[in-house]
Design a protein around this motif. Structure first.
Motif, short mmCIF file in Angstrom:
data_model
loop_
_atom_site.label_atom_id
_atom_site.label_comp_id
_atom_site.label_asym_id
_atom_site.label_seq_id
_atom_site.Cartn_x
_atom_site.Cartn_y
_atom_site.Cartn_z
N UNK A 192 0.94 -1.26 -0.14
CA UNK A 192 0.08 0.00 -0.09
C UNK A 192 0.80 1.19 0.11
N UNK A 193 0.24 2.34 0.42
CA UNK A 193 0.81 3.61 0.59
C UNK A 193 0.46 4.25 1.90
N UNK A 214 7.52 -0.07 6.75
CA UNK A 214 6.30 1.04 7.01
C UNK A 214 6.46 2.37 6.18
N UNK A 215 7.93 2.51 5.73
CA UNK A 215 8.06 3.73 5.03
C UNK A 215 9.44 3.43 3.96
N UNK A 260 5.83 -7.16 3.55
CA UNK A 260 4.57 -6.39 3.14
C UNK A 260 5.29 -4.78 3.44
N UNK A 261 4.56 -3.96 2.56
CA UNK A 261 5.13 -2.41 2.49
C UNK A 261 4.10 -1.44 2.30
N UNK A 262 4.29 -0.08 2.61
CA UNK A 262 3.72 0.86 2.49
C UNK A 262 4.62 2.04 1.92
N UNK A 280 -3.60 1.01 3.34
CA UNK A 280 -3.17 2.28 3.45
C UNK A 280 -2.73 2.69 4.82
N UNK A 281 -1.49 3.23 5.00
CA UNK A 281 -1.00 3.84 6.54
C UNK A 281 -1.45 5.38 6.53
N UNK A 282 -2.20 5.57 7.63
CA UNK A 282 -2.95 6.81 7.62
C UNK A 282 -2.21 7.55 8.89
#
Length: 477
Positions: free
Chosen positions: A28-29, A299-300, A332-334, A92-94
């Protein structure tokens, strides 16, 4: 394969499992610059609180609130959720700022209205089969030394005051209670990029925070960032047993992909960078998670684009290598970040938009002065900055301050604080004399329909058609 308990996504061994027990790789993003604003995302200078206060003085309270509500509404709406789903992304990471949920003048009192936009976007994403990770990006007292925690200084005082820590525990109890039954919330990222210089407080605070969240919500996954900007993981030795359903988050920016990055493959500030180096750094940053056999979550990560086709082609190669490494290790990634004014975003406000037409010269000045820590090379006016760098190096040759040394210390105090603060007033002055329709047009510049898609980046992160929802309509909370 075992079922994931109670219909929630959860971490089980090295993988995430969906409610039916099937393995899921989260891709995700981050929705940076939205419920936690950042200067490089929307182009202002300094910190969010300084900027908001200056704009409020210009517009007045009512028009200020109207403008920012319009901006937050348009920045991410149903079209954005559908865009991400069409790319096959499922997370999505919010990032959120505590100011939306609590006022400094009324600590411990949770503001119901602060959840309105967060509720809205979690629901929009869930309807597209996209999980949300809630990330507390800015904490009272500032958990790290940088602008992205809304810190106007270079001191992370969160770790020095029990009062700030108590407030964050209370806030997370409220967040966990609100979303404990929401199956489209993948979990909680309680502290973004902590930076406890003493390295003595962050571990015990995590232990306390985990216990408090688990007492309210035993279901959702916890995403715990390591100390020193999610690069050090020995702080988790405070747990007698690793907490269940917990992920240890690494952030994985490549030096060659930063604003001052050199050629790739090649040397950046004297350090060789290629795929092997990226993989070695990734393995170092994920060693703790892999030893515990827990899921890997980046995470980033993500390079900064320059507008120069040759440079940006190399930045694309960096990202391609990183994504290949993540596939190899089933990480996994964002990606950082979804939307901005052209630095990193998958989409960005059009250069022809009312916002960019009004603020483009200001953004160029901020970059020229080096006041944007993320979007400039950190040099600024060399006749000033180099003289100060040389002075500190000459007079204090052993000076190596936390977290990133002398060079970063000098540019932070000299450029992203001292130079940035008067720029805040210049940014706010550009709102002078604007009518209500003009303010709406500025805010709407960030709506997806008014943005440009960075197609090479979208293509790189796209995962094909969106996977079918595995949560049935009846499973919705």
């Amino acid at each position: 394969m075992s079922q994931s308990s109670d219909g929630y996504l959860r971490a089980a061994g090295p993988r995430f499992l969906d409610p039916h027990g099937a393995a899921v790789q989260l891709r995700g993003v981050g929705i940076g610059g939205w419920l936690n604003m950042e200067n490089f995302v929307t182009g202002y200078a300094g910190t969010e609180s300084l900027m908001r206060a200056a704009v409020r003085r210009v517009l007045g309270q009512e028009r200020y609130e109207s403008f920012f509500d319009r901006l937050l509404t348009g920045f991410f709406d149903d079209a954005d959720a559908r865009f991400l789903a069409a790319a096959g992304l499922n997370a999505v990471r919010i990032p959120i700022h505590y100011h939306h949920f609590e006022d400094d003048a009324r600590p411990f009192e949770i503001k119901e209205e602060g959840f309105r936009h967060l509720d809205r976007v979690i629901d929009l994403c869930g309807r597209q089969g996209i999980y949300s990770v809630i990330d507390l990006h800015a904490l009272p007292g500032w958990q790290n030394q940088r602008w992205h925690s809304d810190n106007p200084t270079h001191l992370a005082t969160f770790w020095q005051h029990r009062h700030f820590q108590d407030r964050v525990v209370r806030l997370w109890e409220a967040i966990a209670d609100r979303y404990k039954d929401d199956r489209w919330v993948a979990g909680y990222n309680p502290v973004n990029e902590p930076a406890d210089e003493s390295r003595q407080v962050v571990g015990p605070f995590y232990r306390r925070l985990v216990e408090a969240i688990r007492a309210v919500d035993p279901h959702h996954t916890l995403f715990l960032d390591g100390n020193t900007y999610s690069t050090e993981f020995d702080v988790f030795d405070v747990f007698d047993e690793p907490p269940a359903n917990t992920v240890y988050v690494c952030h994985d920016y490549a030096m060659a992909g930063l604003a001052y990055g050199g050629p790739y493959p090649g040397r950046t500030r004297g350090v060789w960078q290629d795929r092997d180096v990226l993989e070695k750094k990734f393995l170092q940053r994920t060693e703790f998670a892999r030893e515990l056999d827990s899921p890997i979550w980046v995470g980033e990560f993500g390079p900064i684009y320059s507008g120069d086709p040759a440079v940006d082609e190399q930045r694309g190669r960096i990202l391609a290598d990183q994504l290949d490494i993540y596939r190899r290790y089933e990480a996994s990634w964002s990606l950082w970040t979804y939307k901005d004014i052209g630095l990193q975003g998958v989409v960005y406000a059009s250069p022809d938009s009312p916002y960019m037409q009004r603020f483009a010269d200001f953004v160029a000045k901020k970059k020229r002065l080096g006041a944007d820590a993320w979007g400039s090379d950190g040099t600024g006016p060399a006749e000033v900055t180099q003289a100060v760098q040389d002075l500190i190096a000459r007079e204090f040759p052993g000076f190596d301050p936390y977290p990133w040394g002398r060079w970063d210390f000098v540019r932070t105090l000299l450029l992203t604080i001292t130079v940035a603060q008067p720029l805040v007033e210049e940014y706010a002055a550009l709102f002078e004399g604007l009518g209500d329709d003009e303010l709406v047009a500025l805010a709407d510049s960030f709506a997806l329909a008014n943005c440009v898609v960075r197609e090479p980046l979208r293509t790189q992160i796209a995962q094909g058609p969106a996977a079918p929802n595995r949560l049935r309509e009846a499973d919705r909370p």
